[in-house]
Design a protein around this motif. Structure first.
Motif, PDB file in Angstrom:
ATOM      1  N   ARG A 185       0.831  -1.136  -0.120  1.00 43.16           N
ATOM      2  CA  ARG A 185       0.052  -0.007  -0.092  1.00 43.16           C
ATOM      3  C   ARG A 185       0.962   1.261  -0.075  1.00 43.16           C
ATOM      4  NH1 ARG A 185      -3.468   0.591   5.301  1.00 43.16           N
ATOM      5  NH2 ARG A 185      -4.315  -1.381   4.501  1.00 43.16           N
ATOM      6  N   MET A 216       0.250  -2.765 -10.374  1.00 41.51           N
ATOM      7  CA  MET A 216      -0.372  -3.925 -10.244  1.00 41.51           C
ATOM      8  C   MET A 216       0.403  -4.964  -9.436  1.00 41.51           C
ATOM      9  SD  MET A 216      -2.899  -6.161 -11.127  1.00 41.51           S
ATOM     10  CE  MET A 216      -3.628  -5.112 -12.239  1.00 41.51           C
ATOM     11  N   TYR A 275       0.300 -12.273  -7.353  1.00 38.02           N
ATOM     12  CA  TYR A 275       0.723 -13.120  -6.257  1.00 38.02           C
ATOM     13  C   TYR A 275       0.541 -14.629  -6.494  1.00 38.02           C
ATOM     14  CZ  TYR A 275       2.028 -13.709  -1.322  1.00 38.02           C
ATOM     15  OH  TYR A 275       2.735 -13.961  -0.235  1.00 38.02           O
ATOM     16  N   GLU A 311      -3.530  -9.407   0.454  1.00 37.86           N
ATOM     17  CA  GLU A 311      -4.652  -8.337  -0.206  1.00 37.86           C
ATOM     18  C   GLU A 311      -5.320  -7.849   0.883  1.00 37.86           C
ATOM     19  OE1 GLU A 311      -7.817  -9.309  -3.373  1.00 37.86           O
ATOM     20  OE2 GLU A 311      -8.279 -10.298  -1.492  1.00 37.86           O
ATOM     21  N   ARG A 312      -5.408  -8.349   2.127  1.00 41.89           N
ATOM     22  CA  ARG A 312      -6.297  -7.726   3.403  1.00 41.89           C
ATOM     23  C   ARG A 312      -5.218  -6.662   3.741  1.00 41.89           C
ATOM     24  NH1 ARG A 312      -6.845 -11.847   6.031  1.00 41.89           N
ATOM     25  NH2 ARG A 312      -5.205 -11.688   7.207  1.00 41.89           N
ATOM     26  N   GLY A 358      -5.994  -3.348  -1.855  1.00 40.91           N
ATOM     27  CA  GLY A 358      -6.157  -2.982  -3.298  1.00 40.91           C
ATOM     28  C   GLY A 358      -6.469  -4.257  -3.980  1.00 40.91           C
ATOM     29  N   PHE A 359      -6.517  -4.053  -5.478  1.00 44.26           N
ATOM     30  CA  PHE A 359      -6.826  -5.122  -6.332  1.00 44.26           C
ATOM     31  C   PHE A 359      -5.403  -5.953  -6.679  1.00 44.26           C
ATOM     32  CE2 PHE A 359      -7.194  -6.799 -10.736  1.00 44.26           C
ATOM     33  CZ  PHE A 359      -8.041  -7.733 -10.513  1.00 44.26           C
ATOM     34  N   MET A 360      -5.645  -7.201  -6.365  1.00 39.02           N
ATOM     35  CA  MET A 360      -4.405  -7.973  -6.596  1.00 39.02           C
ATOM     36  C   MET A 360      -4.856  -9.133  -7.878  1.00 39.02           C
ATOM     37  SD  MET A 360      -2.662  -8.388  -3.074  1.00 39.02           S
ATOM     38  CE  MET A 360      -2.064  -9.987  -3.267  1.00 39.02           C
ATOM     39  N   ARG A 361      -4.145  -9.991  -8.464  1.00 40.43           N
ATOM     40  CA  ARG A 361      -4.227 -11.076  -9.321  1.00 40.43           C
ATOM     41  C   ARG A 361      -3.593 -12.295  -8.920  1.00 40.43           C
ATOM     42  NH1 ARG A 361      -5.338  -9.041 -15.738  1.00 40.43           N
ATOM     43  NH2 ARG A 361      -5.918 -11.285 -15.625  1.00 40.43           N
ATOM     44  N   ARG A 362      -4.055 -13.353  -8.978  1.00 40.29           N
ATOM     45  CA  ARG A 362      -3.165 -14.664  -8.841  1.00 40.29           C
ATOM     46  C   ARG A 362      -2.018 -14.671 -10.144  1.00 40.29           C
ATOM     47  NH1 ARG A 362      -4.678 -17.338  -4.368  1.00 40.29           N
ATOM     48  NH2 ARG A 362      -6.648 -16.845  -3.758  1.00 40.29           N
TER      49      ARG A 362
END
Length: 462
Positions: free
Chosen positions: A384, A390, A393, A402-403, A407-411
């Motif tokens: 953060r 981007m 993860y 993510e917690r 924000g937005f994350m992608r696998r």
């Protein structure tokens, strides 16, 4: 190594059989598949294999003798019986070091051990005939095997010691018995085995109990837990710092990256103060550079020796190595990860990106025990802070990160899935950091991205 079997037997506290005086050991091996004529084979019992089961194979390959801790079907080679083959391997390494009379530098710490070892080797080997352990062969097997590979004419041995549980240092440090002990830093690494950061500091500084008479210690002053634990054991450690406001004679600060991915640093020692350019980049490498300068000084080397040695180094492809292609800088830092090294790498990548987009491709940090969830959430807080464009993860702690990130994350997925997702971003410039624990094989993602970008190494780090 150049010992007879009789000398080996005496080192291990056993009797020499007939013919031992005339038999010279070529090398020590713990893997029967690599045994060659004249080698001494140690039967090491591990989690997956027991070397005792391969003693006959080692003998058939020409082993001059086998060291065992239990009865085995007699191979076609002499058998030297000991109580514990791993401990015996360490005793033999210590005996060989005493025979050679070499000065030994032991390097430990949560992060930067291998980097400092390689940097110090690059500096010291220009003056001394120097040995080192290969990459991170630093445990109860790797350390003694590395010492036994050193030759009698190598006057300086630089050895890395890695610990992951309580008691490890008490097994490793007596083998090394250093003339100079280096502790790079402490942080939340291997908490599963060491408990908490105070436990890490206590375990790492345990090395100082095994300094030889007249030995010295080089310790980072930027970590109060570490510095205070060191002061409880020795009176005058040599301090170093990665900050220019520290009360120490040795410090380095990161001044920024060059266009080709190298690093600009200020390095101050009692010999001088000035700027240099190095083939590594980042705030965390300032700490390593200061450490090497302090250690080099203890070995009688100057600041100029450090600068010249650093300039001659080349990049390690998995330690913050910068690769540039199509306007994108890929930072391959996939060798390993813990909370300390992860936070430093992420912040350095942010600094290198400047106003350009920062993309993070990260993976779990392993061996954190009961603190794993909290430490991954803390990583999210770091994300953060740096505001990446981007985050990809990989691993079980996606939701924890993510917690913390909010924000937005992608696998990340497998390399093909990752590259497909990367193409969707349509990024034309920026910095990408790839980092995670070794077992996640994050280098597969880094390599796939470099192939996509036709990226070539530029600068990098050790």
């Amino acid at each position: 190594m150049n010992l007879t079997l009789a000398e080996v037997a005496r080192c291990l506290g056993t009797l020499a059989d007939e013919g031992f005086e005339e038999t010279v050991v070529t090398e020590v091996k713990t893997d029967s598949r690599t045994v060659e004529p004249g080698d001494l084979f140690f039967c090491i019992a591990g989690e997956n294999f027991d070397g005792h089961e391969f003693a006959a194979q080692a003998a058939a390959s020409g082993a001059c003798a086998v060291v065992a801790s239990r009865m085995i079907e007699k191979p076609d080679a002499p058998v030297i019986m000991v109580r514990d083959t791993t401990a015996a391997l360490g005793r033999l390494a210590a005996c060989w070091r005493d025979t050679c009379g070499a000065k030994l530098v032991a390097v430990t710490g949560t992060a930067g051990k291998t980097t400092v070892k390689e940097m110090l080797y690059g500096v010291a080997s220009r003056t001394f005939s120097t040995a080192k352990n290969y990459r991170n062969f630093n445990n109860q097997i790797g350390l003694p095997v590395s010492m036994l590979k050193a030759s009698a004419d190598q006057e300086l041995w630089i050895m890395e010691l890695g610990i992951s549980r309580l008691g490890d240092m008490e097994e490793l440090a007596p083998v090394a018995s250093p003339d100079l002990a280096i502790i790079t830093n402490v942080g939340p690494g291997h908490l599963e085995g060491l408990g908490n950061e105070a436990g890490v500091a206590s375990a790492k500084t345990g090395l100082l109990r095994y300094l030889r008479q007249g030995g010295r210690a080089v310790v980072c002053k930027d970590y109060p837990l570490l510095w205070n634990a060191a002061l409880e054991l020795i009176d005058a450690p040599v301090g170093f710092s990665g900050r220019d406001d520290a009360d120490t004679d040795f410090f380095a600060v990161f001044l920024g990256a060059t266009p080709d991915g190298q690093g600009r640093f200020r390095l101050k020692t009692p010999d001088g103060d000035g700027e240099l350019t190095a083939p590594f980049c980042g705030v965390h490498y300032a700490e390593n550079l200061a450490c090497v300068a302090a250690a080099a000084h203890c070995l009688g080397l100057s600041r100029d020796d450090v600068v010249e040695g650093v300039h001659a180094m080349t990049a390690d492809p998995q330690r913050f190595c910068c690769k540039i292609g199509k306007g994108i800088t890929v930072i391959d830092d996939t060798y390993n990860a813990n909370p300390l090294s992860m936070a430093k790498s992420v912040r350095t990548a942010r600094e290198m990106a400047g106003e350009r987009p920062l993309i993070l491709v990260l993976g779990d940090m392993r061996e954190l025990g009961k603190e794993a969830m909290d430490r991954h959430e803390e990583l999210g807080h770091v994300l953060r802070e740096v505001a990446p464009a981007m985050v990809f993860y990989k691993g079980d702690h996606f939701l924890d990160v993510e917690r913390g990130f909010g924000g937005f994350m992608r696998r990340a997925g497998d390399p093909d899935e990752f590259i497909e997702a990367w193409r969707e971003l349509c990024i034309t410039e920026g910095v990408i950091l790839v980092k995670g624990s070794r077992s996640l094989k994050m280098e597969l993602l880094a390599n796939a991205l470099c192939r996509e970008l036709n990226a070539e190494p530029r600068g990098g780090a050790l």
